[in-house]
Design an enzyme around this catalytic site. Structure first.
Site, mmCIF file in Angstrom:
data_model
loop_
_atom_site.group_PDB
_atom_site.id
_atom_site.type_symbol
_atom_site.label_atom_id
_atom_site.label_comp_id
_atom_site.label_asym_id
_atom_site.label_seq_id
_atom_site.Cartn_x
_atom_site.Cartn_y
_atom_site.Cartn_z
ATOM 1 N N HIS A 41 0.828 -1.198 0.000
ATOM 2 C CA HIS A 41 0.000 0.000 0.000
ATOM 3 C C HIS A 41 0.867 1.255 0.000
ATOM 4 C CE1 HIS A 41 -3.248 -2.779 1.207
ATOM 5 N NE2 HIS A 41 -4.052 -1.857 0.704
ATOM 6 N N LYS A 43 -0.691 4.943 4.510
ATOM 7 C CA LYS A 43 -1.587 3.994 5.181
ATOM 8 C C LYS A 43 -1.121 3.766 6.605
ATOM 9 C CE LYS A 43 -3.887 -0.479 4.602
ATOM 10 N NZ LYS A 43 -5.223 0.116 4.865
#
Length: 251
Positions: free
Chosen positions: A141, A145
């Site tokens: 990600h 995040k």
């Protein structure tokens, strides 16, 4: 017309969802909630408890700490709610269960139709491979995040454990110089960097062969589209806890 209260309306996903809903002919945002004031074409509020606009459904893409307040509002108004916020802790998960006794609650760790079909496939093939194949999950990600591993990685890991004879132990990353890596372990590995929207790979590594199941999120639109599907699905449902698997099965 399906009238939506959008919680987390000015965040990254909230802005994407505003655009997706604007393209719908039978859905509109009638109120937005975010922790700081912002300008929009609909009334905005900094707390969901202050919302005084009637609506049909709530979609929440905010922060896990806001989930109890969103659920409390949904219960008070007897309004269906889609919880698309990730990183929920045990307290928020218990709140989901409690609220679902009073109103319709939709929750999935990932709103992507593709991810949930992947989980369905995992449940089908894992029993055929578990006796000989190590199973590992790698997720990637963007560097903003906050939670690791991702809720989606845990969703996929739980899909594995839902279908095995003996539950696997989750290993979050691997380090050391004397590892045995038994089949009873399921490794979950998190990568963070750049602007990666989301990548998940489930690896089945057996004797002389490897099977990989991959899902690549090319934009955040897939999560917004899933939330729109969920809102339409849950709008007329009675009290209970619903998820993407139930939505898929009723298609």
């Amino acid at each position: 017309m399906l009238d939506v209260i959008l919680s987390g309306a000015n965040g990254r996903m909230g802005k994407v969802l505003q655009g997706i809903i604007a393209q719908q002919t039978e859905m509109q945002v009638v109120a937005g909630v975010d922790r700081e004031s912002f300008a929009a074409e609909f009334p905005t509020f900094t707390q969901i408890s202050d919302v005084n606009v009637s609506a049909d459904v709530i979609i929440d893409f905010s922060h896990f700490s806001n989930v109890p307040a969103v659920l409390g509002f949904a219960v008070e108004k007897k309004m269906p709610v889609v919880i698309a916020t990730t990183g929920l802790e045990e307290e928020q998960k218990q709140a989901l269960l409690a609220a679902s006794k009073e109103t319709a609650v939709f929750f999935s760790a990932n709103m992507s139709l593709g991810i949930n079909l992947l989980a369905k496939a995992i449940r089908e093939i894992t029993p055929l491979l578990e006796d000989e194949f190590n199973i590992e999950i790698v997720e990637k990600h963007h560097n903003l995040k906050k939670d690791a591993p991702s809720g989606t990685a845990l969703l996929l890991a739980d899909a594995v454990n839902d279908s095995v004879k003996e539950k696997k132990e989750y290993i979050y990353g691997r380090h050391g110089n004397d590892l045995t890596n038994p089949l009873s372990e399921l490794g979950i590995h998190a990568v963070r960097g750049g602007t990666i929207p989301g990548e998940h790979t489930v690896i089945y590594a057996g004797p002389d062969e490897i099977i990989e199941l991959n899902h690549f999120a090319l934009s955040r639109n897939i999560f917004a589209n899933g939330a729109v599907k969920a809102a339409k699905y849950i709008n007329k449902k009675t009290a209970g806890l619903y998820d993407m698997e139930k939505l898929i099965d009723e298609k």
